[in-house]
Scaffold this motif. Structure first.
Motif, PDB file in Angstrom:
ATOM      1  N   GLN A  91      -2.886  46.056   6.425  1.00  0.00           N
ATOM      2  CA  GLN A  91      -3.994  46.743   5.759  1.00  0.00           C
ATOM      3  C   GLN A  91      -3.661  47.086   4.319  1.00  0.00           C
ATOM      4  N   GLN A  92      -2.395  47.429   4.060  1.00  0.00           N
ATOM      5  CA  GLN A  92      -2.004  47.803   2.700  1.00  0.00           C
ATOM      6  C   GLN A  92      -1.596  46.603   1.861  1.00  0.00           C
ATOM      7  N   ALA A  93      -0.989  45.592   2.490  1.00  0.00           N
ATOM      8  CA  ALA A  93      -0.550  44.409   1.739  1.00  0.00           C
ATOM      9  C   ALA A  93      -1.730  43.497   1.401  1.00  0.00           C
ATOM     10  N   ARG A  94      -2.691  43.384   2.317  1.00  0.00           N
ATOM     11  CA  ARG A  94      -3.906  42.587   2.115  1.00  0.00           C
ATOM     12  C   ARG A  94      -3.620  41.155   1.647  1.00  0.00           C
ATOM     13  N   PRO A  95      -2.723  40.453   2.317  1.00  0.00           N
ATOM     14  CA  PRO A  95      -2.446  39.083   1.878  1.00  0.00           C
ATOM     15  C   PRO A  95      -3.576  38.132   2.256  1.00  0.00           C
ATOM     16  N   GLN A  96      -3.689  37.072   1.498  1.00  0.00           N
ATOM     17  CA  GLN A  96      -4.650  36.025   1.832  1.00  0.00           C
ATOM     18  C   GLN A  96      -4.004  34.969   2.729  1.00  0.00           C
ATOM     19  N   TYR A  97      -2.670  34.839   2.564  1.00  0.00           N
ATOM     20  CA  TYR A  97      -1.920  33.844   3.323  1.00  0.00           C
ATOM     21  C   TYR A  97      -0.683  34.495   3.939  1.00  0.00           C
ATOM     22  N   ALA A  98      -0.207  33.892   5.010  1.00  0.00           N
ATOM     23  CA  ALA A  98       1.044  34.328   5.639  1.00  0.00           C
ATOM     24  C   ALA A  98       1.857  33.094   6.001  1.00  0.00           C
ATOM     25  N   VAL A  99       3.170  33.228   5.856  1.00  0.00           N
ATOM     26  CA  VAL A  99       4.084  32.151   6.234  1.00  0.00           C
ATOM     27  C   VAL A  99       5.033  32.695   7.290  1.00  0.00           C
ATOM     28  N   ILE A 100       5.180  31.952   8.376  1.00  0.00           N
ATOM     29  CA  ILE A 100       6.085  32.361   9.447  1.00  0.00           C
ATOM     30  C   ILE A 100       7.163  31.300   9.615  1.00  0.00           C
ATOM     31  N   SER A 101       8.412  31.733   9.527  1.00  0.00           N
ATOM     32  CA  SER A 101       9.554  30.847   9.767  1.00  0.00           C
ATOM     33  C   SER A 101       9.979  31.035  11.220  1.00  0.00           C
ATOM     34  N   ALA A 102       9.668  30.043  12.055  1.00  0.00           N
ATOM     35  CA  ALA A 102       9.943  30.165  13.484  1.00  0.00           C
ATOM     36  C   ALA A 102      10.332  28.803  14.043  1.00  0.00           C
ATOM     37  N   ASP A 111       7.295  26.135  12.572  1.00  0.00           N
ATOM     38  CA  ASP A 111       7.483  25.530  13.899  1.00  0.00           C
ATOM     39  C   ASP A 111       6.440  24.462  14.205  1.00  0.00           C
ATOM     40  N   THR A 112       5.320  24.503  13.510  1.00  0.00           N
ATOM     41  CA  THR A 112       4.276  23.501  13.739  1.00  0.00           C
ATOM     42  C   THR A 112       4.039  22.602  12.524  1.00  0.00           C
ATOM     43  N   GLN A 113       4.430  23.068  11.340  1.00  0.00           N
ATOM     44  CA  GLN A 113       4.133  22.309  10.120  1.00  0.00           C
ATOM     45  C   GLN A 113       5.383  21.849   9.363  1.00  0.00           C
ATOM     46  N   GLY A 114       6.562  22.155   9.888  1.00  0.00           N
ATOM     47  CA  GLY A 114       7.796  21.776   9.203  1.00  0.00           C
ATOM     48  C   GLY A 114       8.004  22.613   7.949  1.00  0.00           C
ATOM     49  N   SER A 115       8.795  22.102   7.020  1.00  0.00           N
ATOM     50  CA  SER A 115       9.067  22.832   5.780  1.00  0.00           C
ATOM     51  C   SER A 115       7.774  23.039   4.997  1.00  0.00           C
ATOM     52  N   ILE A 116       7.695  24.195   4.355  1.00  0.00           N
ATOM     53  CA  ILE A 116       6.496  24.594   3.616  1.00  0.00           C
ATOM     54  C   ILE A 116       6.883  24.915   2.180  1.00  0.00           C
ATOM     55  N   VAL A 117       6.134  24.390   1.236  1.00  0.00           N
ATOM     56  CA  VAL A 117       6.362  24.687  -0.177  1.00  0.00           C
ATOM     57  C   VAL A 117       5.134  25.395  -0.732  1.00  0.00           C
ATOM     58  N   LEU A 118       5.371  26.534  -1.367  1.00  0.00           N
ATOM     59  CA  LEU A 118       4.307  27.268  -2.048  1.00  0.00           C
ATOM     60  C   LEU A 118       4.486  27.072  -3.550  1.00  0.00           C
ATOM     61  N   SER A 119       3.476  26.547  -4.194  1.00  0.00           N
ATOM     62  CA  SER A 119       3.511  26.347  -5.636  1.00  0.00           C
ATOM     63  C   SER A 119       2.548  27.322  -6.297  1.00  0.00           C
ATOM     64  N   GLY A 178      -3.348  28.795 -10.164  1.00  0.00           N
ATOM     65  CA  GLY A 178      -3.482  29.370  -8.834  1.00  0.00           C
ATOM     66  C   GLY A 178      -2.314  28.997  -7.945  1.00  0.00           C
ATOM     67  N   LEU A 179      -2.506  29.103  -6.645  1.00  0.00           N
ATOM     68  CA  LEU A 179      -1.429  28.761  -5.724  1.00  0.00           C
ATOM     69  C   LEU A 179      -1.877  27.665  -4.770  1.00  0.00           C
ATOM     70  N   ARG A 180      -0.859  26.919  -4.270  1.00  0.00           N
ATOM     71  CA  ARG A 180      -1.146  25.807  -3.380  1.00  0.00           C
ATOM     72  C   ARG A 180       0.013  25.623  -2.423  1.00  0.00           C
ATOM     73  N   PHE A 181      -0.308  25.295  -1.181  1.00  0.00           N
ATOM     74  CA  PHE A 181       0.707  25.049  -0.164  1.00  0.00           C
ATOM     75  C   PHE A 181       0.842  23.547   0.101  1.00  0.00           C
ATOM     76  N   TYR A 182       2.083  23.155   0.326  1.00  0.00           N
ATOM     77  CA  TYR A 182       2.380  21.793   0.749  1.00  0.00           C
ATOM     78  C   TYR A 182       3.193  21.890   2.033  1.00  0.00           C
ATOM     79  N   THR A 183       2.847  21.087   3.036  1.00  0.00           N
ATOM     80  CA  THR A 183       3.557  21.142   4.301  1.00  0.00           C
ATOM     81  C   THR A 183       4.152  19.777   4.631  1.00  0.00           C
ATOM     82  N   GLU A 184       5.252  19.816   5.396  1.00  0.00           N
ATOM     83  CA  GLU A 184       5.941  18.596   5.779  1.00  0.00           C
ATOM     84  C   GLU A 184       5.139  17.802   6.797  1.00  0.00           C
ATOM     85  N   LYS A 185       4.446  18.499   7.702  1.00  0.00           N
ATOM     86  CA  LYS A 185       3.688  17.829   8.760  1.00  0.00           C
ATOM     87  C   LYS A 185       2.199  18.074   8.607  1.00  0.00           C
TER      88      LYS A 185
END
Length: 253
Positions: A197-208, A233-241, A246-253
């Motif tokens: 509620q306080q952080a109010r992120p638009q995106y979240a990344v989980i390393s699992a 765990d479902t998308q492989g390595s993730i790169v946030l640019s 702005g910002l953009r995500f790139y995923t391995e899978k």
């Protein structure tokens, strides 16, 4: 540990030293660890010679990083000389609104030196928010950091659990972010409703890992807050640019 935070190599056997230089009513601090040397601020323009002399006495040949905390004369002036004698691999500074950009000679000469030496300039900030206090539990002693660039930010929670999250929120730290690196691999002990509620992120990344997926309750909380989730765990390595556009995500899978 600080050098690991900024991603510039780990400490070696000679330890970590912080040198607070005597530059009068100004600031100049050298962080030194192994082959890594960081200069944070460079005093007034007349401090440049002494800072360079001090670096030579330390045996430093080049700076890993130069950081200007803000463009006041007593923090910026000495960089004019230091940048030319000890060219850093990179130069960090805060984003300064146009109306606050100084008209001082020190500022213009520093910009000229950066361009002349072709030193990469990054308006990136890295703030440590936790741990607020010592904990008997290593997870709740996690370094929690907020990295900001071009008006965007990512909150890196380490393995912090709800106890540390509460400490950070109660400290008054600004946890608002665009991207949340979810704490403790998405375990149910972290990522409280209050934090979201306080952080109010638009995106979240989980390393699992595939054998230990994120907790369903945590995923549900993220969904309820309309947060777009990326998972290793479902998308492989993730790169946030993050760029000025702005910002953009790139995923391995």
């Amino acid at each position: 540990t600080l050098y690991r935070i900024v991603g510039l190599g780990g400490p070696k056997s000679d330890g970590f030293t912080v040198h607070f230089l005597d530059v009068g009513s100004a600031d100049a601090i050298i962080l030194h660890c192994g082959e890594t040397t960081i200069l944070v601020d460079a005093g007034t323009v007349d401090c440049g010679t002494e800072i360079c002399r001090y670096l030579r006495r330390m045996g430093v040949e080049t700076l890993t990083l130069a950081v200007n905390t803000h463009p006041d004369k007593d923090h910026l002036g000495g960089f004019v000389q230091v940048l030319r004698e000890f060219p850093p691999q990179a130069y960090w500074e805060p984003e300064v609104p146009e109306h606050l950009i100084p008209a001082s000679e020190e500022y213009s000469l520093t910009r000229a030196a950066l361009e002349e030496m072709e030193i990469p300039v990054s308006p990136m900030a890295l703030e440590v928010l936790g741990p607020v206090s010592q904990s008997a539990d290593s997870n709740n002693g996690s370094l929690v950091m907020k990295a900001s660039y071009a008006g965007r930010s990512i909150l890196l929670m380490g393995d912090a659990e709800e106890s540390e999250e509460e400490d950070i929120l109660h400290s008054g730290a600004e946890v608002g972010c665009d991207v949340l690196k979810v704490g403790h691999h998405g375990s149910k002990t972290s990522t409280s409703a209050q934090l979201l509620q306080q952080a109010r992120p638009q995106y979240a990344v989980i390393s699992a890992g595939s054998g230990r997926p994120p907790n369903e309750e945590v995923l549900q909380r993220l969904q309820e807050n309309s947060i777009e989730v990326y998972r290793t765990d479902t998308q492989g390595s993730i790169v946030l640019s993050i760029t000025e556009e702005g910002l953009r995500f790139y995923t391995e899978k």
